[in-house]
Design an enzyme around this catalytic site. Structure first.
Site, short mmCIF file in Angstrom:
data_model
loop_
_atom_site.label_atom_id
_atom_site.label_comp_id
_atom_site.label_asym_id
_atom_site.label_seq_id
_atom_site.Cartn_x
_atom_site.Cartn_y
_atom_site.Cartn_z
N ASP A 1 -27.24 126.00 27.81
CA ASP A 1 -26.33 126.18 26.66
C ASP A 1 -27.12 126.41 25.38
O ASP A 1 -28.11 125.72 25.12
CB ASP A 1 -25.46 124.93 26.47
CG ASP A 1 -24.20 124.95 27.31
OD1 ASP A 1 -23.91 126.00 27.92
OD2 ASP A 1 -23.51 123.91 27.35
N HIS B 1 -21.45 130.54 20.90
CA HIS B 1 -22.07 130.04 22.12
C HIS B 1 -22.59 131.18 23.01
O HIS B 1 -21.96 132.22 23.13
CB HIS B 1 -21.05 129.24 22.94
CG HIS B 1 -20.53 128.02 22.23
ND1 HIS B 1 -19.35 127.42 22.52
CD2 HIS B 1 -21.07 127.29 21.22
CE1 HIS B 1 -19.16 126.38 21.74
NE2 HIS B 1 -20.19 126.28 20.93
N TYR C 1 -10.08 132.23 28.99
CA TYR C 1 -11.17 133.17 29.20
C TYR C 1 -11.74 133.07 30.61
O TYR C 1 -11.86 132.00 31.19
CB TYR C 1 -12.26 133.06 28.14
CG TYR C 1 -12.83 131.69 27.92
CD1 TYR C 1 -12.22 130.81 27.05
CD2 TYR C 1 -13.99 131.30 28.57
CE1 TYR C 1 -12.74 129.55 26.85
CE2 TYR C 1 -14.53 130.05 28.36
CZ TYR C 1 -13.90 129.18 27.50
OH TYR C 1 -14.41 127.93 27.30
N ARG D 1 14.38 143.27 31.00
CA ARG D 1 14.00 141.86 31.11
C ARG D 1 12.89 141.48 30.15
O ARG D 1 12.66 140.31 29.89
CB ARG D 1 13.52 141.57 32.54
CG ARG D 1 14.56 141.81 33.60
CD ARG D 1 13.93 141.89 34.97
NE ARG D 1 12.96 143.00 35.04
CZ ARG D 1 12.22 143.28 36.11
NH1 ARG D 1 12.32 142.51 37.19
NH2 ARG D 1 11.41 144.31 36.11
#
Ligand code: TDO
Length: 176
Positions: free
Chosen positions: A143, A62, A132, A23
């Site tokens: 941040d 980041h 993520y 499959r």
């Protein structure tokens, strides 16, 4: 799952171990017991998907400020990206070093990035989707970011960004 530590301690390439039959294949995408057995302390909370329309879109770099650091487990589920982690842990032997790994939907290769590292990526194909898992729920508090071309890190990106937002393009030079 197979865990391969990169040149940065705590940053791991994670490969699937496909169970193949007529499959197709079956692949474990995340397993807390296997992460624990590999010595990785990671309890995902939020799972995000970023959809990137264009080739050479850059997001990052980041991270969160001290005290709010988060770990992330990054997988490209459509298309391909060049995924980068930069070590910002001052007590680390690889402080300021970066690693870059190609992640693509075909290989299902993923990257684990621990607390204390900055993260970003460049798409290597149009319509690239990046999923993520995060160790903390989202909050904009704390941040922080690094500029993709900051000479302090000299990341060897495979191409210049064609699409990048203003925030990411204008982070000041890293101090420290
Ligand atoms: C990251 C994030 C953003 N948002 C919102 C804020 C904003 O309106 C919109 C887009 O946010 P950003 O521009 O920060 O998205 P983006 O630049 O894709 O941010 C991400 O970049 C990669 C490299 C990472 O490592 C991630 O941790 C995250 O920082 O989505 C959420 O609601 N939840 C989230 O978890």
């Amino acid at each position: 799952m197979r865990f391969t530590e990169t040149a940065i301690p705590g940053v791991f390439i994670v490969d699937v171990e496909p169970r193949v039959d007529e499959r197709g294949s079956f692949n474990r995408a995340f397993c807390p017991a296997e992460f624990a057995a590999a010595g990785i302390d990671f309890v995902p909370t939020q799972i995000n998907i970023a959809r990137n329309t264009h080739l050479h879109t850059l997001r990052g770099m980041h991270h969160k400020v001290a005290g709010l650091e988060e770990a992330k487990f990054v997988r490209c589920v459509r298309g391909a990206i060049f995924d980068v982690a930069v070590d910002l842990r001052r007590d680390s032997p690889t402080f300021r070093r970066w690693v870059g790994v190609e992640l693509d939907a075909a290989s299902m290769r993923a990257l684990f990035i621990p607390e204390g590292c900055s993260h970003g990526y460049l798409t290597l194909a149009p319509d690239s989707d990046v999923l993520y898992q995060m160790s903390r729920p989202y909050t904009p508090e704390g941040d922080a970011g690094l500029r993709w071309d900051d000479p302090a890190f000299a990341i060897d990106w495979p191409a210049r960004p064609a699409v990048i937002n203003r925030r990411d393009a204008t982070y000041p030079d890293f101090e420290g």
